[in-house]
Design a protein around this motif. Structure first.
Motif, PDB file in Angstrom:
ATOM      1  N   ARG A  89       0.821  -1.207   0.000  1.00 28.98           N
ATOM      2  CA  ARG A  89       0.000   0.000   0.000  1.00 28.98           C
ATOM      3  C   ARG A  89       0.854   1.255   0.000  1.00 28.98           C
ATOM      4  O   ARG A  89       0.585   2.206  -0.749  1.00 28.98           O
ATOM      5  N   LYS A  90       1.916   1.257   0.808  1.00 25.41           N
ATOM      6  CA  LYS A  90       2.816   2.410   0.847  1.00 25.41           C
ATOM      7  C   LYS A  90       3.544   2.560  -0.488  1.00 25.41           C
ATOM      8  O   LYS A  90       3.727   3.675  -0.994  1.00 25.41           O
ATOM      9  N   ASP A 126      -0.686   9.813   0.619  1.00 26.10           N
ATOM     10  CA  ASP A 126      -0.583   8.773   1.631  1.00 26.10           C
ATOM     11  C   ASP A 126      -1.441   7.577   1.228  1.00 26.10           C
ATOM     12  O   ASP A 126      -2.073   7.569   0.160  1.00 26.10           O
ATOM     13  N   SER A 134      -4.198   6.558   2.548  1.00 30.21           N
ATOM     14  CA  SER A 134      -5.639   6.834   2.531  1.00 30.21           C
ATOM     15  C   SER A 134      -6.084   7.310   1.151  1.00 30.21           C
ATOM     16  O   SER A 134      -7.189   6.974   0.694  1.00 30.21           O
ATOM     17  N   GLU A 135      -5.248   8.088   0.459  1.00 30.26           N
ATOM     18  CA  GLU A 135      -5.588   8.517  -0.900  1.00 30.26           C
ATOM     19  C   GLU A 135      -5.597   7.333  -1.861  1.00 30.26           C
ATOM     20  O   GLU A 135      -6.397   7.309  -2.800  1.00 30.26           O
ATOM     21  N   ALA A 147      -6.496   4.308  -1.049  1.00 31.47           N
ATOM     22  CA  ALA A 147      -7.774   3.631  -0.790  1.00 31.47           C
ATOM     23  C   ALA A 147      -8.914   4.330  -1.520  1.00 31.47           C
ATOM     24  O   ALA A 147      -9.766   3.679  -2.129  1.00 31.47           O
ATOM     25  N   LEU A 148      -8.929   5.663  -1.472  1.00 32.31           N
ATOM     26  CA  LEU A 148      -9.969   6.418  -2.170  1.00 32.31           C
ATOM     27  C   LEU A 148      -9.856   6.235  -3.682  1.00 32.31           C
ATOM     28  O   LEU A 148     -10.858   6.050  -4.379  1.00 32.31           O
ATOM     29  N   SER A 163     -11.176   2.965  -4.860  1.00 29.75           N
ATOM     30  CA  SER A 163     -12.568   2.669  -4.485  1.00 29.75           C
ATOM     31  C   SER A 163     -13.566   3.187  -5.506  1.00 29.75           C
ATOM     32  O   SER A 163     -14.726   2.808  -5.490  1.00 29.75           O
TER      33      SER A 163
END
Length: 254
Positions: free
Chosen positions: A171-172, A182, A184-185, A187-188, A191
């Motif tokens: 993920r990183k 990061d 979280s972006e 993941a967005l 999605s």
């Protein structure tokens, strides 16, 4: 500097947009952007604002937010000229789909405006994916920001990867490879389903009349209600006076 007819039309449109929650400041910025930087006439600038308000309602975004995003994206949109509205519409759909703000999407994709930037980011992403999934020249020649973003997220999805299946370090790694702030972006970004949201945005300016009718209906009803209340004052005032006197008598005799 406008003629009277154009100025009146603009004022009427601004008032109607205000009924939808769009501030006069954002409306003015949007119109100025269209007429000064995008080569549009006043009429075309008005229609752009109406089109964006309709798009906002179609995809479930507040018209005020859509107008504010368009106004603030002015410096980035100027380079698209007459294609700016189309580019912004695609960005707005991507923003709704992913949850990443329009301004941030522009920041992410503008690094591909130079060959060095496109080559560096494509190289990172291909290295992360272990193959030639992204082409730097395609990223460079594709000027639509939303399309560029889809090319990157599509490459990860085509490789059979999803955010939930990635390990901590994957993920990183992929977040950095895509030039995201990061995890979280990331993941967005993964999605989103822009195709599904895009289906809700097929309406065009032909629906403007309905939107105008709705705004006018609300405004007219409020005005009629205000008139009714004003006309009732002479009728109700004696009754209010009588009730006040009755209350005073009751209080004095308690």
């Amino acid at each position: 500097m406008m003629n009277e007819q154009a100025a009146t039309s603009l004022a009427v449109t601004a008032t109607m947009m205000g009924k939808l929650g769009v501030s006069n400041a954002d409306f003015a910025k949007g119109v100025q952007l269209s007429t000064k930087a995008l080569g549009a006439t006043v009429e075309q600038a008005e229609q752009t604002q109406l089109n964006l308000a309709q798009l906002a309602m179609d995809i479930g975004v507040a018209p005020s937010q859509m107008a504010a995003d368009f106004a603030s994206a002015g410096p980035h949109l100027a380079k698209f000229g007459r294609d700016a509205e189309s580019a912004f519409r695609s960005l707005a759909i991507t923003a709704k789909s992913t949850g990443i703000e329009v301004g941030r999407l522009l920041q992410i994709t503008e690094k591909f405006d130079t060959f060095d930037g496109a080559a560096e980011q494509a190289g990172k992403l291909n290295a992360a994916l272990g193959g030639n999934f992204v082409n730097a020249m395609e990223l460079l020649t594709e000027t639509d920001p939303a399309a560029r973003f889809d090319m990157m997220t599509g490459a990860i999805k085509d490789a059979g990867l999803s955010f939930d299946d990635m390990s901590y370090y994957q993920r990183k790694f992929y977040a950095d490879a895509m030039g995201l702030a990061d995890v979280s972006e990331l993941a967005l970004a993964l999605s989103g389903n822009t195709a599904a949201v895009g289906k809700e945005a097929q309406k065009t300016a032909a629906d403007y009349e309905l939107m105008a009718e709705r705004a006018e209906t609300v405004q007219n009803f409020q005005e009629r209600l205000n008139v009714v209340f004003a006309e009732m004052i002479p009728i109700i005032e004696p009754l209010v006076d009588f009730l006040e006197e009755a209350v005073e008598v009751m209080r004095d005799n308690t």
